[in-house]
Design a protein around this motif. Structure first.
Motif, PDB file in Angstrom:
ATOM      1  N   GLY A 266       5.010   7.103 -15.427  1.00 63.20           N
ATOM      2  CA  GLY A 266       3.752   7.821 -15.457  1.00 63.20           C
ATOM      3  C   GLY A 266       3.922   9.318 -15.275  1.00 63.20           C
ATOM      4  N   ALA A 267       2.986  10.081 -15.832  1.00 61.90           N
ATOM      5  CA  ALA A 267       2.971  11.527 -15.639  1.00 61.90           C
ATOM      6  C   ALA A 267       2.173  11.880 -14.398  1.00 61.90           C
ATOM      7  CB  ALA A 267       2.385  12.210 -16.870  1.00 61.90           C
ATOM      8  N   LEU A 268       0.966  11.332 -14.299  1.00 62.55           N
ATOM      9  CA  LEU A 268       0.075  11.532 -13.156  1.00 62.55           C
ATOM     10  C   LEU A 268      -0.414  10.164 -12.724  1.00 62.55           C
ATOM     11  CD1 LEU A 268      -1.785  13.201 -11.254  1.00 62.55           C
ATOM     12  CD2 LEU A 268      -3.430  13.302 -13.144  1.00 62.55           C
ATOM     13  N   VAL A 269      -0.090   9.785 -11.491  1.00 62.45           N
ATOM     14  CA  VAL A 269      -0.426   8.456 -10.989  1.00 62.45           C
ATOM     15  C   VAL A 269      -1.087   8.583  -9.632  1.00 62.45           C
ATOM     16  CG1 VAL A 269       0.475   6.198 -10.293  1.00 62.45           C
ATOM     17  CG2 VAL A 269       1.485   7.394 -12.251  1.00 62.45           C
ATOM     18  N   ARG A 270      -2.201   7.911  -9.471  1.00 63.94           N
ATOM     19  CA  ARG A 270      -2.891   7.851  -8.171  1.00 63.94           C
ATOM     20  C   ARG A 270      -3.186   6.383  -7.867  1.00 63.94           C
ATOM     21  NH1 ARG A 270      -5.962  10.755  -4.018  1.00 63.94           N
ATOM     22  NH2 ARG A 270      -7.215   9.137  -3.042  1.00 63.94           N
ATOM     23  N   ASN A 271      -2.739   5.907  -6.703  1.00 57.95           N
ATOM     24  CA  ASN A 271      -2.977   4.538  -6.265  1.00 57.95           C
ATOM     25  C   ASN A 271      -3.759   4.542  -4.957  1.00 57.95           C
ATOM     26  OD1 ASN A 271      -1.168   3.333  -8.322  1.00 57.95           O
ATOM     27  ND2 ASN A 271       0.445   4.308  -7.130  1.00 57.95           N
ATOM     28  N   ASP A 272      -4.832   3.762  -4.907  1.00 55.00           N
ATOM     29  CA  ASP A 272      -5.593   3.555  -3.682  1.00 55.00           C
ATOM     30  C   ASP A 272      -5.561   2.079  -3.333  1.00 55.00           C
ATOM     31  OD1 ASP A 272      -7.387   6.005  -2.629  1.00 55.00           O
ATOM     32  OD2 ASP A 272      -7.147   6.187  -4.803  1.00 55.00           O
ATOM     33  N   VAL A 273      -5.180   1.779  -2.097  1.00 57.67           N
ATOM     34  CA  VAL A 273      -5.216   0.407  -1.586  1.00 57.67           C
ATOM     35  C   VAL A 273      -6.117   0.402  -0.362  1.00 57.67           C
ATOM     36  CG1 VAL A 273      -3.891  -1.512  -0.634  1.00 57.67           C
ATOM     37  CG2 VAL A 273      -2.888  -0.078  -2.431  1.00 57.67           C
ATOM     38  N   VAL A 284      -2.009  -8.043   7.138  1.00 55.03           N
ATOM     39  CA  VAL A 284      -1.666  -7.437   5.859  1.00 55.03           C
ATOM     40  C   VAL A 284      -0.357  -6.677   6.009  1.00 55.03           C
ATOM     41  CG1 VAL A 284      -3.084  -5.395   6.366  1.00 55.03           C
ATOM     42  CG2 VAL A 284      -2.427  -5.894   4.013  1.00 55.03           C
ATOM     43  N   GLU A 285       0.498  -6.797   4.993  1.00 56.08           N
ATOM     44  CA  GLU A 285       1.746  -6.049   4.926  1.00 56.08           C
ATOM     45  C   GLU A 285       1.718  -5.221   3.642  1.00 56.08           C
ATOM     46  OE1 GLU A 285       4.982  -8.775   5.080  1.00 56.08           O
ATOM     47  OE2 GLU A 285       4.313  -9.722   6.950  1.00 56.08           O
ATOM     48  N   LEU A 286       1.893  -3.914   3.764  1.00 60.43           N
ATOM     49  CA  LEU A 286       1.883  -3.008   2.622  1.00 60.43           C
ATOM     50  C   LEU A 286       3.220  -2.278   2.555  1.00 60.43           C
ATOM     51  CD1 LEU A 286      -1.645  -1.367   3.074  1.00 60.43           C
ATOM     52  CD2 LEU A 286      -1.061  -3.328   1.635  1.00 60.43           C
ATOM     53  N   TYR A 287       3.914  -2.453   1.440  1.00 60.84           N
ATOM     54  CA  TYR A 287       5.194  -1.782   1.251  1.00 60.84           C
ATOM     55  C   TYR A 287       5.199  -1.121  -0.130  1.00 60.84           C
ATOM     56  CZ  TYR A 287       6.453  -4.722   5.183  1.00 60.84           C
ATOM     57  OH  TYR A 287       6.461  -5.342   6.407  1.00 60.84           O
ATOM     58  N   GLY A 288       5.813   0.049  -0.217  1.00 60.71           N
ATOM     59  CA  GLY A 288       5.824   0.742  -1.490  1.00 60.71           C
ATOM     60  C   GLY A 288       7.057   1.610  -1.673  1.00 60.71           C
ATOM     61  N   LEU A 289       7.480   1.759  -2.928  1.00 60.08           N
ATOM     62  CA  LEU A 289       8.589   2.631  -3.295  1.00 60.08           C
ATOM     63  C   LEU A 289       8.173   3.437  -4.508  1.00 60.08           C
ATOM     64  CD1 LEU A 289      11.638   3.431  -2.976  1.00 60.08           C
ATOM     65  CD2 LEU A 289      12.131   1.624  -4.647  1.00 60.08           C
ATOM     66  N   TYR A 290       8.305   4.764  -4.424  1.00 60.85           N
ATOM     67  CA  TYR A 290       8.000   5.616  -5.561  1.00 60.85           C
ATOM     68  C   TYR A 290       9.211   6.490  -5.862  1.00 60.85           C
ATOM     69  CZ  TYR A 290       6.443   8.245  -1.402  1.00 60.85           C
ATOM     70  OH  TYR A 290       6.354   8.810  -0.150  1.00 60.85           O
ATOM     71  N   LEU A 291       9.604   6.517  -7.133  1.00 57.04           N
ATOM     72  CA  LEU A 291      10.767   7.267  -7.604  1.00 57.04           C
ATOM     73  C   LEU A 291      10.289   8.232  -8.677  1.00 57.04           C
ATOM     74  CD1 LEU A 291      13.261   4.267  -7.996  1.00 57.04           C
ATOM     75  CD2 LEU A 291      12.860   5.680  -5.976  1.00 57.04           C
ATOM     76  N   ALA A 292      10.491   9.522  -8.457  1.00 59.69           N
ATOM     77  CA  ALA A 292       9.913  10.524  -9.355  1.00 59.69           C
ATOM     78  C   ALA A 292      10.907  11.634  -9.660  1.00 59.69           C
ATOM     79  CB  ALA A 292       8.646  11.113  -8.725  1.00 59.69           C
ATOM     80  N   ASP A 293      10.896  12.086 -10.916  1.00 59.45           N
ATOM     81  CA  ASP A 293      11.684  13.247 -11.316  1.00 59.45           C
ATOM     82  C   ASP A 293      10.897  14.032 -12.349  1.00 59.45           C
ATOM     83  OD1 ASP A 293      11.884  11.652 -13.533  1.00 59.45           O
ATOM     84  OD2 ASP A 293      14.057  11.469 -13.528  1.00 59.45           O
ATOM     85  N   GLY A 294      11.538  15.034 -12.965  1.00 65.40           N
ATOM     86  CA  GLY A 294      10.818  15.873 -13.899  1.00 65.40           C
ATOM     87  C   GLY A 294       9.645  16.543 -13.198  1.00 65.40           C
ATOM     88  N   GLU A 295       8.464  16.431 -13.791  1.00 65.98           N
ATOM     89  CA  GLU A 295       7.239  16.964 -13.197  1.00 65.98           C
ATOM     90  C   GLU A 295       6.252  15.847 -12.879  1.00 65.98           C
ATOM     91  OE1 GLU A 295       5.709  20.034 -15.673  1.00 65.98           O
ATOM     92  OE2 GLU A 295       7.348  21.423 -15.226  1.00 65.98           O
ATOM     93  N   GLN A 296       6.765  14.663 -12.596  1.00 65.03           N
ATOM     94  CA  GLN A 296       5.891  13.550 -12.232  1.00 65.03           C
ATOM     95  C   GLN A 296       5.091  13.860 -10.979  1.00 65.03           C
ATOM     96  OE1 GLN A 296       9.094  10.292 -12.561  1.00 65.03           O
ATOM     97  NE2 GLN A 296       7.183   9.161 -12.905  1.00 65.03           N
ATOM     98  N   THR A 302      -3.562   4.757   1.194  1.00 66.96           N
ATOM     99  CA  THR A 302      -3.872   3.423   1.708  1.00 66.96           C
ATOM    100  C   THR A 302      -4.847   3.549   2.868  1.00 66.96           C
ATOM    101  OG1 THR A 302      -2.097   3.342   3.360  1.00 66.96           O
ATOM    102  CG2 THR A 302      -1.538   2.645   1.113  1.00 66.96           C
ATOM    103  N   ARG A 303      -5.665   2.537   3.032  1.00 71.74           N
ATOM    104  CA  ARG A 303      -6.594   2.491   4.164  1.00 71.74           C
ATOM    105  C   ARG A 303      -6.758   1.036   4.584  1.00 71.74           C
ATOM    106  NH1 ARG A 303     -12.181   5.418   5.652  1.00 71.74           N
ATOM    107  NH2 ARG A 303     -13.103   3.764   6.927  1.00 71.74           N
ATOM    108  N   VAL A 304      -6.575   0.785   5.884  1.00 70.46           N
ATOM    109  CA  VAL A 304      -6.800  -0.539   6.450  1.00 70.46           C
ATOM    110  C   VAL A 304      -7.880  -0.413   7.512  1.00 70.46           C
ATOM    111  CG1 VAL A 304      -5.794  -2.508   7.638  1.00 70.46           C
ATOM    112  CG2 VAL A 304      -4.395  -1.201   6.020  1.00 70.46           C
ATOM    113  N   ASP A 305      -8.980  -1.119   7.313  1.00 73.11           N
ATOM    114  CA  ASP A 305     -10.068  -1.139   8.283  1.00 73.11           C
ATOM    115  C   ASP A 305      -9.934  -2.384   9.154  1.00 73.11           C
ATOM    116  OD1 ASP A 305     -12.445   0.955   7.975  1.00 73.11           O
ATOM    117  OD2 ASP A 305     -11.588   0.619   5.982  1.00 73.11           O
TER     118      ASP A 305
END
Length: 442
Positions: A266-273, A284-296, A302-305
């Motif tokens: 992706g060029a521009l990515v926005r994730n809301d959980v 709830v278990e939330l795990y994430g990995l983001y790998l970015a280069d260039g101009e990504q 995230t929000r847990v109520d």
């Protein structure tokens, strides 16, 4: 027309061209509320590091020239669907440019859209029966969900029936195709897990085509009492595609959600959980990995109520950034008054491989109860020079040494994925991205 402002006249015209079906009242209501506020901007606290100007500009072009036309299924899209099905063993359902297509059967795309009966899952289009089911599933009313609802052609409704078991995960291939020109799509998925059920779901984002594309995806997830969901989100879009995605999850008594996310493209990515712990005993278990280069640009919010206790949330996101990439992490655990017995843990760790890479990290705790156990933290660093020297002294060149160290950093999150059939493919894709990041340092 400013690039940060949607043309509401064009938007209203596009909504009016959509089918007059059971979804139309929901579309018009969402359009009315969206027109009042529009897209979020960097003046909003939750969006201060992420500008949607490129996606808005593309949306205006699409609304003027093409909306709401849908391009035919291209050969590239069919090939991408077949490759996904061959890479991960799952019951695959395809959503192409926001439209529910059907399943992948024996390596080819089937367009049987109505009433799919898959082992352990009931999957159907909701357009023909959108009244109570759709309204009951909507758990958020943010600007991007309104935009999604206003332009939504269809929604996929998944029901996990009590007493039913599946031999493999349900795969949701959310595929976008820009072969015939710039486009915008709105995908919507509604998942209802009945009491005492357990299932695995893969949400796989991919794209084909040389033109720009903006995908806005909303998933609604409701877990009844004692239900358990293992959820994997894998995003591998092209560098000319923008994506905004949202997952709204509501957990019943003793329900468990294990969510692992990988952002690789992706060029521009926005994730809301957004997770709503509504009844005691949930986790709830939330795990994430983001790998970015260039101009990504990759942004994870995230929000847990925690509305009641006892309940537990644990969260860890990791990022590796190179070149001029910019990433954002904002994790918030909100412990409401009376939610005694809450256990909320969150962490964010980042590795910067260049002086130009940037991470904006903000883990948050907001606590209105006394008997709780909560912690949060964040780290930002570079490759350890002593470790690099050690690996180089053992005969590894610089790129190989970087790959070894970044792979070890990423392995913590890769190992968290609980869907065994998907792990080899995830490991392969992560390793390919790490090689690209390391190669860029030569």
């Amino acid at each position: 027309m400013s690039s940060s402002t949607i043309d509401t006249d064009l938007l209203e015209r596009a909504v009016g061209k959509l089918p007059v079906d059971a979804l139309m009242p929901h579309r018009r209501e969402a359009l009315k509320h969206f027109a009042e506020a529009g897209f979020p901007t960097t003046r909003h606290e939750d969006w201060k590091y992420t500008s949607l100007a490129p996606a808005i500009a593309l949306s205006n072009i699409w609304l003027r020239d093409a909306a709401p036309a849908v391009a035919p299924v291209s050969d590239a899209a069919r090939k991408c669907a077949a490759e996904a099905a061959s890479a991960i063993d799952a019951h695959w359902v395809v959503i192409l440019n926001g439209v529910f297509q059907g399943t992948i059967e024996e390596g080819s795309l089937s367009t049987s859209r109505q009433g799919l009966s898959l082992p352990g899952f009931e999957v159907k289009s909701i357009a023909a029966d959108a009244g109570g089911n759709f309204a009951r599933a909507v758990t958020a009313d943010d600007p991007m969900t309104r935009f999604n609802t206003a332009l939504m052609r269809d929604a996929v409704h998944v029901r996990i029936e009590r007493g039913q078991e599946s031999d493999k995960p349900l795969g949701l291939l959310i595929l976008d195709d820009s072969e015939t020109g710039p486009a915008v799509s709105q995908a919507r998925v509604i998942v209802e897990a009945e009491a005492n059920t357990h299932a695995a779901i893969i949400e796989y984002h991919a794209s084909v085509g040389r033109d720009e594309h903006f995908a806005n995806v909303v998933c609604e997830l409701a877990l009844a009492e004692d239900a358990g969901i293992d959820y994997l989100r894998l995003q591998q879009r092209g560098r000319n595609h923008f994506q905004v995605g949202r997952l709204n999850a509501r957990l019943g008594r003793n329900a468990i959600l294990r969510h692992t996310a990988f952002d690789l493209g992706g060029a521009l990515v926005r994730n809301d959980v957004a997770v709503d712990i509504a009844e005691p005993g949930a986790a709830v278990e939330l795990y994430g990995l983001y790998l970015a280069d260039g101009e990504q640009h990759i942004d994870n919010h995230t929000r847990v109520d925690h509305r009641v206790g006892p309940a537990k949330s644990s969260e860890e996101y990791r990022g590796i950034l190179s070149d001029s990439a910019r990433c954002v992490f904002n994790g918030k655990a909100l412990v409401h008054s009376g939610a005694d017995g809450t256990d909320a843990q969150q962490a964010n760790h980042n590795l910067l491989l260049s002086d130009k890479a940037e991470i904006d990290t903000k883990p948050e705790l907001e606590i209105y109860a006394d008997d709780v156990k909560c912690s949060h933290g964040a780290t930002v660093g570079q490759l350890d020079k002593a470790a690099m020297f050690y690996l180089r002294s053992r005969g590894l060149d610089r790129a190989e040494a970087v790959r070894v160290m970044t792979r070890a950093f990423a392995a913590t999150i890769v190992g968290r994925s609980t869907i065994d059939s998907a792990r080899p493919h995830v490991e392969k894709l992560v390793d390919q991205r790490l090689q690209a990041l390391a190669g860029g340092l030569l």
